[in-house]
Scaffold this motif. Structure first.
Motif, PDB file in Angstrom:
ATOM      1  N   LYS A 164       0.817  -1.217   0.000  1.00  0.00           N
ATOM      2  CA  LYS A 164       0.000   0.000   0.000  1.00  0.00           C
ATOM      3  C   LYS A 164       0.853   1.270   0.000  1.00  0.00           C
ATOM      4  O   LYS A 164       0.798   2.083   0.932  1.00  0.00           O
ATOM      5  N   PRO A 165       1.670   1.457  -1.029  1.00  0.00           N
ATOM      6  CA  PRO A 165       2.518   2.658  -1.081  1.00  0.00           C
ATOM      7  C   PRO A 165       1.695   3.928  -1.247  1.00  0.00           C
ATOM      8  O   PRO A 165       0.687   3.937  -1.971  1.00  0.00           O
ATOM      9  N   ALA A 166       2.084   4.977  -0.524  1.00  0.00           N
ATOM     10  CA  ALA A 166       1.405   6.264  -0.660  1.00  0.00           C
ATOM     11  C   ALA A 166       1.762   6.888  -2.005  1.00  0.00           C
ATOM     12  O   ALA A 166       2.758   6.526  -2.632  1.00  0.00           O
ATOM     13  N   ILE A 167       0.947   7.837  -2.439  1.00  0.00           N
ATOM     14  CA  ILE A 167       1.175   8.503  -3.720  1.00  0.00           C
ATOM     15  C   ILE A 167       2.549   9.150  -3.752  1.00  0.00           C
ATOM     16  O   ILE A 167       3.273   9.061  -4.742  1.00  0.00           O
ATOM     17  N   ARG A 168       2.948   9.777  -2.649  1.00  0.00           N
ATOM     18  CA  ARG A 168       4.235  10.471  -2.625  1.00  0.00           C
ATOM     19  C   ARG A 168       5.405   9.494  -2.688  1.00  0.00           C
ATOM     20  O   ARG A 168       6.500   9.846  -3.119  1.00  0.00           O
ATOM     21  N   GLU A 169       5.179   8.223  -2.235  1.00  0.00           N
ATOM     22  CA  GLU A 169       6.227   7.212  -2.344  1.00  0.00           C
ATOM     23  C   GLU A 169       6.312   6.667  -3.769  1.00  0.00           C
ATOM     24  O   GLU A 169       7.373   6.254  -4.216  1.00  0.00           O
ATOM     25  N   PHE A 170       5.174   6.671  -4.452  1.00  0.00           N
ATOM     26  CA  PHE A 170       5.115   6.132  -5.806  1.00  0.00           C
ATOM     27  C   PHE A 170       5.566   7.147  -6.845  1.00  0.00           C
ATOM     28  O   PHE A 170       5.966   6.784  -7.951  1.00  0.00           O
ATOM     29  N   LEU A 171       5.517   8.431  -6.472  1.00  0.00           N
ATOM     30  CA  LEU A 171       5.834   9.508  -7.412  1.00  0.00           C
ATOM     31  C   LEU A 171       7.221   9.387  -8.044  1.00  0.00           C
ATOM     32  O   LEU A 171       7.354   9.555  -9.264  1.00  0.00           O
ATOM     33  N   PRO A 172       8.300   9.090  -7.271  1.00  0.00           N
ATOM     34  CA  PRO A 172       9.623   8.962  -7.902  1.00  0.00           C
ATOM     35  C   PRO A 172       9.655   7.877  -8.971  1.00  0.00           C
ATOM     36  O   PRO A 172      10.334   8.030  -9.992  1.00  0.00           O
ATOM     37  N   LEU A 173       8.920   6.790  -8.747  1.00  0.00           N
ATOM     38  CA  LEU A 173       8.892   5.717  -9.738  1.00  0.00           C
ATOM     39  C   LEU A 173       8.209   6.181 -11.020  1.00  0.00           C
ATOM     40  O   LEU A 173       8.629   5.818 -12.121  1.00  0.00           O
ATOM     41  N   VAL A 174       7.167   6.974 -10.857  1.00  0.00           N
ATOM     42  CA  VAL A 174       6.458   7.507 -12.030  1.00  0.00           C
ATOM     43  C   VAL A 174       7.399   8.378 -12.858  1.00  0.00           C
ATOM     44  O   VAL A 174       7.437   8.286 -14.091  1.00  0.00           O
ATOM     45  N   VAL A 175       8.169   9.226 -12.172  1.00  0.00           N
ATOM     46  CA  VAL A 175       9.108  10.119 -12.862  1.00  0.00           C
ATOM     47  C   VAL A 175      10.182   9.313 -13.596  1.00  0.00           C
ATOM     48  O   VAL A 175      10.492   9.582 -14.762  1.00  0.00           O
ATOM     49  N   ILE A 176      10.742   8.306 -12.904  1.00  0.00           N
ATOM     50  CA  ILE A 176      11.782   7.479 -13.529  1.00  0.00           C
ATOM     51  C   ILE A 176      11.215   6.709 -14.712  1.00  0.00           C
ATOM     52  O   ILE A 176      11.848   6.614 -15.781  1.00  0.00           O
ATOM     53  N   CYS A 177      10.023   6.137 -14.542  1.00  0.00           N
ATOM     54  CA  CYS A 177       9.397   5.380 -15.640  1.00  0.00           C
ATOM     55  C   CYS A 177       9.140   6.278 -16.847  1.00  0.00           C
ATOM     56  O   CYS A 177       9.365   5.876 -17.994  1.00  0.00           O
ATOM     57  N   ALA A 178       8.683   7.501 -16.579  1.00  0.00           N
ATOM     58  CA  ALA A 178       8.419   8.439 -17.673  1.00  0.00           C
ATOM     59  C   ALA A 178       9.709   8.813 -18.394  1.00  0.00           C
ATOM     60  O   ALA A 178       9.770   8.839 -19.627  1.00  0.00           O
TER      61      ALA A 178
ATOM     62  N   LEU B 266      27.892   8.001 -15.637  1.00  0.00           N
ATOM     63  CA  LEU B 266      27.532   9.414 -15.718  1.00  0.00           C
ATOM     64  C   LEU B 266      26.386   9.786 -14.775  1.00  0.00           C
ATOM     65  O   LEU B 266      26.381  10.878 -14.188  1.00  0.00           O
ATOM     66  N   LEU B 267      25.426   8.885 -14.607  1.00  0.00           N
ATOM     67  CA  LEU B 267      24.189   9.238 -13.912  1.00  0.00           C
ATOM     68  C   LEU B 267      24.033   8.623 -12.524  1.00  0.00           C
ATOM     69  O   LEU B 267      23.209   9.094 -11.738  1.00  0.00           O
ATOM     70  N   TYR B 268      24.799   7.586 -12.221  1.00  0.00           N
ATOM     71  CA  TYR B 268      24.541   6.812 -11.005  1.00  0.00           C
ATOM     72  C   TYR B 268      24.522   7.674  -9.744  1.00  0.00           C
ATOM     73  O   TYR B 268      23.535   7.673  -8.994  1.00  0.00           O
ATOM     74  N   MET B 269      25.591   8.391  -9.489  1.00  0.00           N
ATOM     75  CA  MET B 269      25.693   9.155  -8.246  1.00  0.00           C
ATOM     76  C   MET B 269      24.648  10.270  -8.147  1.00  0.00           C
ATOM     77  O   MET B 269      23.922  10.362  -7.157  1.00  0.00           O
ATOM     78  N   PRO B 270      24.525  11.165  -9.153  1.00  0.00           N
ATOM     79  CA  PRO B 270      23.552  12.257  -9.011  1.00  0.00           C
ATOM     80  C   PRO B 270      22.101  11.778  -8.945  1.00  0.00           C
ATOM     81  O   PRO B 270      21.315  12.291  -8.133  1.00  0.00           O
ATOM     82  N   VAL B 271      21.741  10.783  -9.764  1.00  0.00           N
ATOM     83  CA  VAL B 271      20.354  10.304  -9.750  1.00  0.00           C
ATOM     84  C   VAL B 271      20.051   9.574  -8.450  1.00  0.00           C
ATOM     85  O   VAL B 271      19.000   9.793  -7.824  1.00  0.00           O
ATOM     86  N   LYS B 272      20.966   8.713  -8.009  1.00  0.00           N
ATOM     87  CA  LYS B 272      20.725   7.975  -6.768  1.00  0.00           C
ATOM     88  C   LYS B 272      20.637   8.920  -5.570  1.00  0.00           C
ATOM     89  O   LYS B 272      19.771   8.752  -4.697  1.00  0.00           O
ATOM     90  N   GLN B 273      21.508   9.921  -5.522  1.00  0.00           N
ATOM     91  CA  GLN B 273      21.470  10.871  -4.408  1.00  0.00           C
ATOM     92  C   GLN B 273      20.147  11.627  -4.370  1.00  0.00           C
ATOM     93  O   GLN B 273      19.581  11.850  -3.292  1.00  0.00           O
ATOM     94  N   ASN B 274      19.640  12.002  -5.531  1.00  0.00           N
ATOM     95  CA  ASN B 274      18.346  12.688  -5.578  1.00  0.00           C
ATOM     96  C   ASN B 274      17.205  11.772  -5.156  1.00  0.00           C
ATOM     97  O   ASN B 274      16.277  12.205  -4.459  1.00  0.00           O
ATOM     98  N   LEU B 275      17.263  10.509  -5.557  1.00  0.00           N
ATOM     99  CA  LEU B 275      16.234   9.557  -5.149  1.00  0.00           C
ATOM    100  C   LEU B 275      16.263   9.335  -3.639  1.00  0.00           C
ATOM    101  O   LEU B 275      15.219   9.307  -2.981  1.00  0.00           O
ATOM    102  N   LEU B 276      17.465   9.193  -3.080  1.00  0.00           N
ATOM    103  CA  LEU B 276      17.591   8.994  -1.640  1.00  0.00           C
ATOM    104  C   LEU B 276      17.164  10.237  -0.866  1.00  0.00           C
ATOM    105  O   LEU B 276      16.532  10.142   0.197  1.00  0.00           O
ATOM    106  N   ARG B 277      17.479  11.413  -1.405  1.00  0.00           N
ATOM    107  CA  ARG B 277      17.075  12.663  -0.761  1.00  0.00           C
ATOM    108  C   ARG B 277      15.556  12.777  -0.715  1.00  0.00           C
ATOM    109  O   ARG B 277      14.972  13.156   0.290  1.00  0.00           O
ATOM    110  N   HIS B 278      14.932  12.419  -1.837  1.00  0.00           N
ATOM    111  CA  HIS B 278      13.461  12.459  -1.876  1.00  0.00           C
ATOM    112  C   HIS B 278      12.866  11.462  -0.887  1.00  0.00           C
ATOM    113  O   HIS B 278      11.883  11.763  -0.234  1.00  0.00           O
TER     114      HIS B 278
END
Length: 224
Positions: free
Chosen positions: A27-41, A208-220
């Motif tokens: 039962k993930p909340a909308i705000r928890e699912f939002l990062p996945l939506v952004v990545i999928c898009a 190129l993307l691992y560190m900046p993208v992962k840090q942003n995901l963890l921050r969120h």
């Protein structure tokens, strides 16, 4: 081998339905699912943009990074949804189900590796100089970050093989009565150039993307 395609479709359906059922039970909340939506898009759009260059699959790298940051289940769901959504633009077919499973499993394995590199802060009541304390920690953290980046870049390269084995199983199932060990091997062999190119692109994109993208995901994730 007459029913091989039917069996493979059923197996893939069970795997994907089970993954989404487990995700729904959380039962993930909308705000928890939002990062996945952004990545999928982003992954789906990137795949559509580079559709004329089959070896360029930004989906793989983004799925790996998401799995590393959010865990195996989120990695699987991201990979599976990315395949489904991107094929709404590129065309649906039996291959969609196999791609959902392939990218899902790649994300799932990335979650397992991500757990190995998860930071475990240590507590200490000893009062010492901040600079003296932080210097070795910063060095160790930098070395760990480089090791993590190297490990996931290597995994990005190898994930092309995982993707190929699962998706090429569909092509093998089309052989029907002509299916033999040599004919199946020939199908997998024809994808060697694609797999190497796909793997190299994955490794470069992850570097190129691992560190900046992962840090942003963890921050969120910390914010929510």
């Amino acid at each position: 081998m007459e029913y091989m395609l039917t069996i493979l479709i059923i197996v893939n359906l069970i795997i994907n339905i089970s993954a989404f059922a487990v995700f729904e039970l959380k039962k993930p909340a909308i705000r928890e699912f939002l990062p996945l939506v952004v990545i999928c898009a982003a992954a789906s759009l990137g795949r559509a943009v580079f559709s004329l260059i089959p070896q360029v699959q930004p989906v793989t790298a983004l799925v790996i990074i998401t799995g590393s940051a959010y865990g195996s289940l989120y990695g699987y769901i991201t990979g599976s949804l990315s395949a489904l959504i991107s094929n709404m633009m590129l065309g649906q077919g039996p291959w969609t189900l196999f791609q959902m499973t392939a990218w899902g499993i790649i994300g799932f394995i990335a979650g397992i590796f991500g757990h190995l590199f998860k930071e475990k802060p240590e507590k200490s009541n000893i009062l010492i100089s901040v600079n003296e304390f932080c210097r070795p920690y910063r060095t160790a953290k930098k070395e760990k970050g480089l090791a993590e980046l190297a490990a996931f870049s290597l995994y990005g390269f190898l994930s092309a093989i995982i993707f190929s084995i699962i998706t090429d199983a569909l092509t093998v199932s089309y052989l029907g009565e002509a299916l033999t060990l040599s004919s199946a091997a020939a199908v997998f062999a024809t994808g060697i150039f694609f797999n190497i190119s796909h793997g190299i692109f994955n490794a470069v994109l992850i570097m190129l993307l691992y560190m900046p993208v992962k840090q942003n995901l963890l921050r969120h994730r910390r914010v929510i």
